[in-house]
Design a protein around this motif. Sequence first.
Motif, PDB file in Angstrom:
ATOM      1  N   ALA A 126      -2.016   1.559  11.285  1.00  0.00           N
ATOM      2  CA  ALA A 126      -3.202   2.403  11.469  1.00  0.00           C
ATOM      3  C   ALA A 126      -2.943   3.815  10.942  1.00  0.00           C
ATOM      4  N   GLY A 127      -1.751   4.322  11.185  1.00  0.00           N
ATOM      5  CA  GLY A 127      -1.413   5.665  10.710  1.00  0.00           C
ATOM      6  C   GLY A 127      -1.397   5.757   9.203  1.00  0.00           C
ATOM      7  N   THR A 128      -0.826   4.757   8.551  1.00  0.00           N
ATOM      8  CA  THR A 128      -0.759   4.752   7.094  1.00  0.00           C
ATOM      9  C   THR A 128      -2.153   4.669   6.485  1.00  0.00           C
ATOM     10  N   ILE A 129      -2.983   3.814   7.035  1.00  0.00           N
ATOM     11  CA  ILE A 129      -4.348   3.652   6.512  1.00  0.00           C
ATOM     12  C   ILE A 129      -5.130   4.958   6.644  1.00  0.00           C
ATOM     13  N   GLN A 130      -5.091   5.574   7.817  1.00  0.00           N
ATOM     14  CA  GLN A 130      -5.868   6.800   8.005  1.00  0.00           C
ATOM     15  C   GLN A 130      -5.300   7.941   7.159  1.00  0.00           C
ATOM     16  N   LEU A 131      -4.002   8.021   7.036  1.00  0.00           N
ATOM     17  CA  LEU A 131      -3.377   9.051   6.203  1.00  0.00           C
ATOM     18  C   LEU A 131      -3.825   8.893   4.746  1.00  0.00           C
ATOM     19  N   MET A 132      -3.849   7.658   4.272  1.00  0.00           N
ATOM     20  CA  MET A 132      -4.295   7.395   2.896  1.00  0.00           C
ATOM     21  C   MET A 132      -5.747   7.828   2.696  1.00  0.00           C
ATOM     22  N   VAL A 133      -6.593   7.490   3.659  1.00  0.00           N
ATOM     23  CA  VAL A 133      -8.014   7.806   3.536  1.00  0.00           C
ATOM     24  C   VAL A 133      -8.254   9.313   3.613  1.00  0.00           C
ATOM     25  N   VAL A 134      -7.676   9.962   4.614  1.00  0.00           N
ATOM     26  CA  VAL A 134      -7.942  11.386   4.835  1.00  0.00           C
ATOM     27  C   VAL A 134      -7.317  12.257   3.745  1.00  0.00           C
ATOM     28  N   LEU A 135      -6.101  11.949   3.342  1.00  0.00           N
ATOM     29  CA  LEU A 135      -5.431  12.769   2.329  1.00  0.00           C
ATOM     30  C   LEU A 135      -5.671  12.278   0.906  1.00  0.00           C
ATOM     31  N   GLY A 136      -6.252  11.095   0.755  1.00  0.00           N
ATOM     32  CA  GLY A 136      -6.524  10.559  -0.565  1.00  0.00           C
ATOM     33  C   GLY A 136      -5.266  10.229  -1.352  1.00  0.00           C
ATOM     34  N   VAL A 137      -4.264   9.700  -0.642  1.00  0.00           N
ATOM     35  CA  VAL A 137      -3.019   9.325  -1.310  1.00  0.00           C
ATOM     36  C   VAL A 137      -2.894   7.802  -1.330  1.00  0.00           C
ATOM     37  N   GLY A 138      -1.999   7.311  -2.164  1.00  0.00           N
ATOM     38  CA  GLY A 138      -1.775   5.886  -2.266  1.00  0.00           C
ATOM     39  C   GLY A 138      -0.814   5.388  -1.209  1.00  0.00           C
ATOM     40  N   PRO A 139      -0.652   4.071  -1.123  1.00  0.00           N
ATOM     41  CA  PRO A 139       0.240   3.486  -0.121  1.00  0.00           C
ATOM     42  C   PRO A 139       1.682   3.968  -0.233  1.00  0.00           C
ATOM     43  N   ALA A 140       2.193   4.092  -1.441  1.00  0.00           N
ATOM     44  CA  ALA A 140       3.592   4.510  -1.601  1.00  0.00           C
ATOM     45  C   ALA A 140       3.812   5.916  -1.063  1.00  0.00           C
ATOM     46  N   ALA A 141       2.900   6.820  -1.362  1.00  0.00           N
ATOM     47  CA  ALA A 141       3.024   8.197  -0.879  1.00  0.00           C
ATOM     48  C   ALA A 141       2.889   8.249   0.645  1.00  0.00           C
ATOM     49  N   ALA A 142       1.939   7.505   1.187  1.00  0.00           N
ATOM     50  CA  ALA A 142       1.737   7.508   2.637  1.00  0.00           C
ATOM     51  C   ALA A 142       2.941   6.915   3.358  1.00  0.00           C
ATOM     52  N   LEU A 143       3.411   5.784   2.880  1.00  0.00           N
ATOM     53  CA  LEU A 143       4.583   5.154   3.513  1.00  0.00           C
ATOM     54  C   LEU A 143       5.825   6.025   3.351  1.00  0.00           C
ATOM     55  N   GLY A 144       5.987   6.624   2.194  1.00  0.00           N
ATOM     56  CA  GLY A 144       7.162   7.447   1.931  1.00  0.00           C
ATOM     57  C   GLY A 144       7.223   8.707   2.759  1.00  0.00           C
ATOM     58  N   SER A 145       6.076   9.253   3.117  1.00  0.00           N
ATOM     59  CA  SER A 145       6.079  10.502   3.891  1.00  0.00           C
ATOM     60  C   SER A 145       5.868  10.295   5.382  1.00  0.00           C
ATOM     61  N   ALA A 146       5.215   9.212   5.760  1.00  0.00           N
ATOM     62  CA  ALA A 146       4.808   9.070   7.156  1.00  0.00           C
ATOM     63  C   ALA A 146       5.403   7.874   7.889  1.00  0.00           C
ATOM     64  N   VAL A 147       6.083   6.976   7.190  1.00  0.00           N
ATOM     65  CA  VAL A 147       6.647   5.804   7.861  1.00  0.00           C
ATOM     66  C   VAL A 147       8.148   5.694   7.610  1.00  0.00           C
ATOM     67  N   LEU A 148       8.541   5.609   6.353  1.00  0.00           N
ATOM     68  CA  LEU A 148       9.946   5.346   6.037  1.00  0.00           C
ATOM     69  C   LEU A 148      10.937   6.320   6.680  1.00  0.00           C
ATOM     70  N   PRO A 149      10.642   7.636   6.729  1.00  0.00           N
ATOM     71  CA  PRO A 149      11.606   8.536   7.369  1.00  0.00           C
ATOM     72  C   PRO A 149      11.753   8.306   8.876  1.00  0.00           C
ATOM     73  N   PHE A 150      10.800   7.580   9.462  1.00  0.00           N
ATOM     74  CA  PHE A 150      10.768   7.419  10.913  1.00  0.00           C
ATOM     75  C   PHE A 150      11.268   6.060  11.402  1.00  0.00           C
ATOM     76  N   VAL A 151      11.456   5.105  10.517  1.00  0.00           N
ATOM     77  CA  VAL A 151      11.768   3.743  10.945  1.00  0.00           C
ATOM     78  C   VAL A 151      13.039   3.680  11.791  1.00  0.00           C
ATOM     79  N   VAL A 152      14.135   4.207  11.295  1.00  0.00           N
ATOM     80  CA  VAL A 152      15.394   4.125  12.054  1.00  0.00           C
ATOM     81  C   VAL A 152      15.305   4.908  13.365  1.00  0.00           C
ATOM     82  N   PRO A 153      14.852   6.170  13.343  1.00  0.00           N
ATOM     83  CA  PRO A 153      14.730   6.874  14.632  1.00  0.00           C
ATOM     84  C   PRO A 153      13.772   6.164  15.604  1.00  0.00           C
ATOM     85  N   ASP A 154      12.679   5.600  15.084  1.00  0.00           N
ATOM     86  CA  ASP A 154      11.733   4.900  15.960  1.00  0.00           C
ATOM     87  C   ASP A 154      12.340   3.631  16.553  1.00  0.00           C
ATOM     88  N   LEU A 155      13.154   2.934  15.796  1.00  0.00           N
ATOM     89  CA  LEU A 155      13.834   1.751  16.340  1.00  0.00           C
ATOM     90  C   LEU A 155      14.793   2.148  17.463  1.00  0.00           C
TER      91      LEU A 155
END
Length: 181
Positions: A126-155
């Motif tokens: 949900a976060g990636t989808i809304q980030l893409m829509v609101v900021l007008g970025v693609g999936p790679a940019a959204a995942l790279g800035s908002a998901v990938l840096p957080f995966v290990v700490p979130d686990l």
Amino acid sequence: MSVGNVTRCGVAVALLAVSAAVSLALGPVPFTLQTLVLALLPVALGGRAAVTSVAVYLLLGAAGLPVFSGMQGGPGVLAGPTGGFLWGFLVGEALAALVVGEDAGAASGPRAWLAAGCVLVASYAAGTIQLMVVLGVGPAAALGSAVLPFVVPDLVKAAVGVTAGRRVRRALEAVPRAGVR
């Protein structure tokens, strides 16, 4: 809902607000301790109480109380670039509730971990989808800035949350329910 359950949900909402206050800006999405609390809730309280707690938290934030990260509140946060992660919290807790059911004490090993995984995946999606829509970025940019840096700490936070949730559940079960019918 019993007085005890209302109290537990109130404490859970407070934990979500405090965990959001522990915030470190890392690009468009801040690092908070909310993942820990979100993993804890269905294991400690059961499904319905976990979903109720997150829904109340979102309603308080939508009403303008500064319960979101950065001491923010209001509908603009929910509609903004990071609002999808907040909506994902609710979807994730609903999925976790389906996994653990009402008897959080039965959320043993695999069920507890699956519930935590549901919270993470729903929030990320949900976060990636809304980030893409609101900021007008693609999936790679959204995942790279908002998901990938957080995966290990979130686990790590999810693992701590599940472990703490089990301990909280055992403590709650050990408390006698004197005078409560």
